[in-house]
Motif scaffolding. Structure first.
Motif, mmCIF file in Angstrom:
data_model
loop_
_atom_site.group_PDB
_atom_site.id
_atom_site.type_symbol
_atom_site.label_atom_id
_atom_site.label_comp_id
_atom_site.label_asym_id
_atom_site.label_seq_id
_atom_site.Cartn_x
_atom_site.Cartn_y
_atom_site.Cartn_z
ATOM 1 N N LYS A 186 14.659 -14.235 -6.779
ATOM 2 C CA LYS A 186 13.749 -13.155 -6.381
ATOM 3 C C LYS A 186 13.152 -13.366 -4.990
ATOM 4 O O LYS A 186 12.246 -12.632 -4.587
ATOM 5 C CB LYS A 186 12.608 -13.036 -7.399
ATOM 6 N N HIS A 187 13.656 -14.356 -4.251
ATOM 7 C CA HIS A 187 13.073 -14.674 -2.950
ATOM 8 C C HIS A 187 13.152 -13.482 -1.987
ATOM 9 O O HIS A 187 12.181 -13.174 -1.286
ATOM 10 C CB HIS A 187 13.789 -15.893 -2.349
ATOM 11 N N SER A 188 14.290 -12.793 -1.969
ATOM 12 C CA SER A 188 14.455 -11.655 -1.060
ATOM 13 C C SER A 188 13.495 -10.525 -1.399
ATOM 14 O O SER A 188 12.912 -9.902 -0.508
ATOM 15 C CB SER A 188 15.898 -11.138 -1.122
ATOM 16 N N LEU A 189 13.335 -10.237 -2.680
ATOM 17 C CA LEU A 189 12.414 -9.187 -3.111
ATOM 18 C C LEU A 189 10.985 -9.515 -2.690
ATOM 19 O O LEU A 189 10.254 -8.648 -2.193
ATOM 20 C CB LEU A 189 12.498 -9.003 -4.623
ATOM 21 N N LYS A 190 10.592 -10.764 -2.856
ATOM 22 C CA LYS A 190 9.238 -11.181 -2.495
ATOM 23 C C LYS A 190 9.007 -11.039 -0.987
ATOM 24 O O LYS A 190 7.954 -10.569 -0.548
ATOM 25 C CB LYS A 190 8.994 -12.622 -2.926
ATOM 26 N N ARG A 191 9.990 -11.430 -0.178
ATOM 27 C CA ARG A 191 9.855 -11.320 1.279
ATOM 28 C C ARG A 191 9.798 -9.852 1.709
ATOM 29 O O ARG A 191 9.059 -9.490 2.625
ATOM 30 C CB ARG A 191 11.028 -12.028 1.976
ATOM 31 N N TYR A 192 10.567 -9.012 1.030
ATOM 32 C CA TYR A 192 10.579 -7.582 1.344
ATOM 33 C C TYR A 192 9.207 -6.969 1.052
ATOM 34 O O TYR A 192 8.682 -6.181 1.845
ATOM 35 C CB TYR A 192 11.656 -6.890 0.510
ATOM 36 N N VAL A 193 8.628 -7.351 -0.072
ATOM 37 C CA VAL A 193 7.294 -6.877 -0.454
ATOM 38 C C VAL A 193 6.249 -7.347 0.554
ATOM 39 O O VAL A 193 5.366 -6.575 0.969
ATOM 40 C CB VAL A 193 6.924 -7.364 -1.877
ATOM 41 N N LEU A 194 6.343 -8.594 0.977
ATOM 42 C CA LEU A 194 5.395 -9.130 1.955
ATOM 43 C C LEU A 194 5.500 -8.393 3.290
ATOM 44 O O LEU A 194 4.489 -8.106 3.934
ATOM 45 C CB LEU A 194 5.649 -10.624 2.161
ATOM 46 N N ALA A 195 6.737 -8.077 3.688
ATOM 47 C CA ALA A 195 6.946 -7.389 4.962
ATOM 48 C C ALA A 195 6.311 -5.999 4.952
ATOM 49 O O ALA A 195 5.606 -5.616 5.903
ATOM 50 C CB ALA A 195 8.445 -7.279 5.247
ATOM 51 N N ILE A 196 6.547 -5.238 3.889
ATOM 52 C CA ILE A 196 5.964 -3.888 3.802
ATOM 53 C C ILE A 196 4.452 -3.970 3.666
ATOM 54 O O ILE A 196 3.710 -3.203 4.301
ATOM 55 C CB ILE A 196 6.568 -3.114 2.617
ATOM 56 N N SER A 197 3.967 -4.908 2.857
ATOM 57 C CA SER A 197 2.526 -5.051 2.648
ATOM 58 C C SER A 197 1.808 -5.332 3.968
ATOM 59 O O SER A 197 0.741 -4.773 4.237
ATOM 60 C CB SER A 197 2.254 -6.195 1.670
ATOM 61 N N GLU A 198 2.407 -6.197 4.767
ATOM 62 C CA GLU A 198 1.798 -6.552 6.060
ATOM 63 C C GLU A 198 1.693 -5.317 6.950
ATOM 64 O O GLU A 198 0.670 -5.087 7.602
ATOM 65 C CB GLU A 198 2.657 -7.614 6.729
ATOM 66 N N ALA A 199 2.745 -4.494 6.965
ATOM 67 C CA ALA A 199 2.739 -3.304 7.804
ATOM 68 C C ALA A 199 1.717 -2.283 7.336
ATOM 69 O O ALA A 199 0.995 -1.686 8.142
ATOM 70 C CB ALA A 199 4.132 -2.679 7.791
ATOM 71 N N VAL A 200 1.653 -2.059 6.037
ATOM 72 C CA VAL A 200 0.734 -1.058 5.478
ATOM 73 C C VAL A 200 -0.717 -1.497 5.632
ATOM 74 O O VAL A 200 -1.577 -0.739 6.088
ATOM 75 C CB VAL A 200 1.038 -0.786 4.000
ATOM 76 N N ASN A 201 -1.005 -2.712 5.252
ATOM 77 C CA ASN A 201 -2.399 -3.193 5.252
ATOM 78 C C ASN A 201 -2.945 -3.379 6.656
ATOM 79 O O ASN A 201 -4.156 -3.250 6.879
ATOM 80 C CB ASN A 201 -2.488 -4.493 4.463
ATOM 81 N N ASN A 202 -2.088 -3.685 7.623
ATOM 82 C CA ASN A 202 -2.552 -3.805 9.007
ATOM 83 C C ASN A 202 -2.720 -2.460 9.677
ATOM 84 O O ASN A 202 -3.220 -2.366 10.793
ATOM 85 C CB ASN A 202 -1.566 -4.653 9.826
ATOM 86 N N ASN A 203 -2.314 -1.398 8.976
ATOM 87 C CA ASN A 203 -2.398 -0.042 9.531
ATOM 88 C C ASN A 203 -3.686 0.646 9.114
ATOM 89 O O ASN A 203 -3.918 1.800 9.440
ATOM 90 C CB ASN A 203 -1.195 0.788 9.058
ATOM 91 N N LYS A 204 -4.516 -0.032 8.341
ATOM 92 C CA LYS A 204 -5.751 0.584 7.828
ATOM 93 C C LYS A 204 -6.851 0.503 8.894
ATOM 94 O O LYS A 204 -6.856 -0.369 9.741
ATOM 95 C CB LYS A 204 -6.200 -0.116 6.552
#
Length: 242
Positions: free
Chosen positions: A224-242
């Motif tokens: 599940k390493h790839s899924l976790k990294r993908y989630v982290l990447a999107i989360s970083e983009a969304v949360n830094n956009n607030k």
């Protein structure tokens, strides 16, 4: 006396000018009114057809629920909603990613999951026609919406679309930084229609993420390493956009 006659002649001419001007304006108003009335009739007819289509779709969905498909949903106090309207066996891996992303950030989550023994693609309702009541209600209350989809391709890549171009660019940059390949999005997967469920939030714009079959297969593997990294990447983009 000559001067007074001249004044009367001018007065009559002016009155006649304004009289004919008034008649012309009245005719114009009547024409524009009739034109607007016809346009309103056409618009009403289009809305009636659209509403009838959604009504038929809902009736069909109600009759199939818990047999051919399931709905998962979790509304939180977040202003971000993640949806996977082609989840389950329709576009495998989209539900899993949507759930992982929403759970990691406490975002609101919705997924329509195909659960038929075969032919789940028959449950693939286009994004601009998807009218399931609870999904529309959740999205309408969100300020940011992310819609997870699957696309063809054995290679591991992502397309990013939607009307929220600012957030889409942030996600693209973040995914690239985390080592994922983001390709130029084809026009048919751009997700820019105002009727697309991802763009029906408070701000009228969202982000549509299309993930290749190859990458989704990797997400569903035991690693599940790839899924976790993908989630982290999107989360970083969304949360830094607030």
């Amino acid at each position: 006396m000559i001067k007074r006659k001249h004044v009367k002649t001018i007065t009559v001419s002016v009155l006649l000018f304004f009289f004919f001007l008034l008649i012309g304006y009245s005719s114009y108003v009547k024409y524009e009114g009739a034109k607007l009335k016809d346009e309103n009739k056409t618009l009403k007819k289009q809305l009636d057809i659209a509403n009838e289509k959604i009504k038929e779709q809902r009736n069909l969905l109600d009759s199939q629920r818990d047999v051919d498909y399931k709905i998962e949903a979790n509304a939180t106090d977040s202003d971000v909603t993640v949806v996977a309207i082609h989840g389950g066996k329709i576009e495998k891996g989209t539900t899993e990613l949507a759930y992982a992303l929403a759970s990691h950030n406490n975002y609101s989550y919705y997924s329509f999951l195909g659960s038929k023994s075969n032919d789940n693609f028959s449950l693939h309702i286009p994004s601009d026609e998807f009218g399931e009541t609870f999904a529309l209600k959740m999205v309408s209350k969100s300020k940011r919406t992310i819609s997870i989809h699957g696309c063809n391709g054995t290679e591991e890549f992502t397309y990013i679309g939607g009307r929220d171009t600012e957030l889409a660019n942030r996600i693209k940059k973040s995914l690239t930084k985390y080592g994922f390949i983001v390709k130029d999005t084809p026009k048919n997967l751009a997700g820019i229609s105002t009727d697309n469920i991802v763009n029906r939030n408070i701000n009228g714009r969202g982000v549509q993420i299309e993930i290749s079959n190859g990458l989704r297969t990797k997400f569903l593997s035991t690693n599940k390493h790839s899924l976790k990294r993908y989630v982290l990447a999107i989360s970083e983009a969304v949360n830094n956009n607030k």
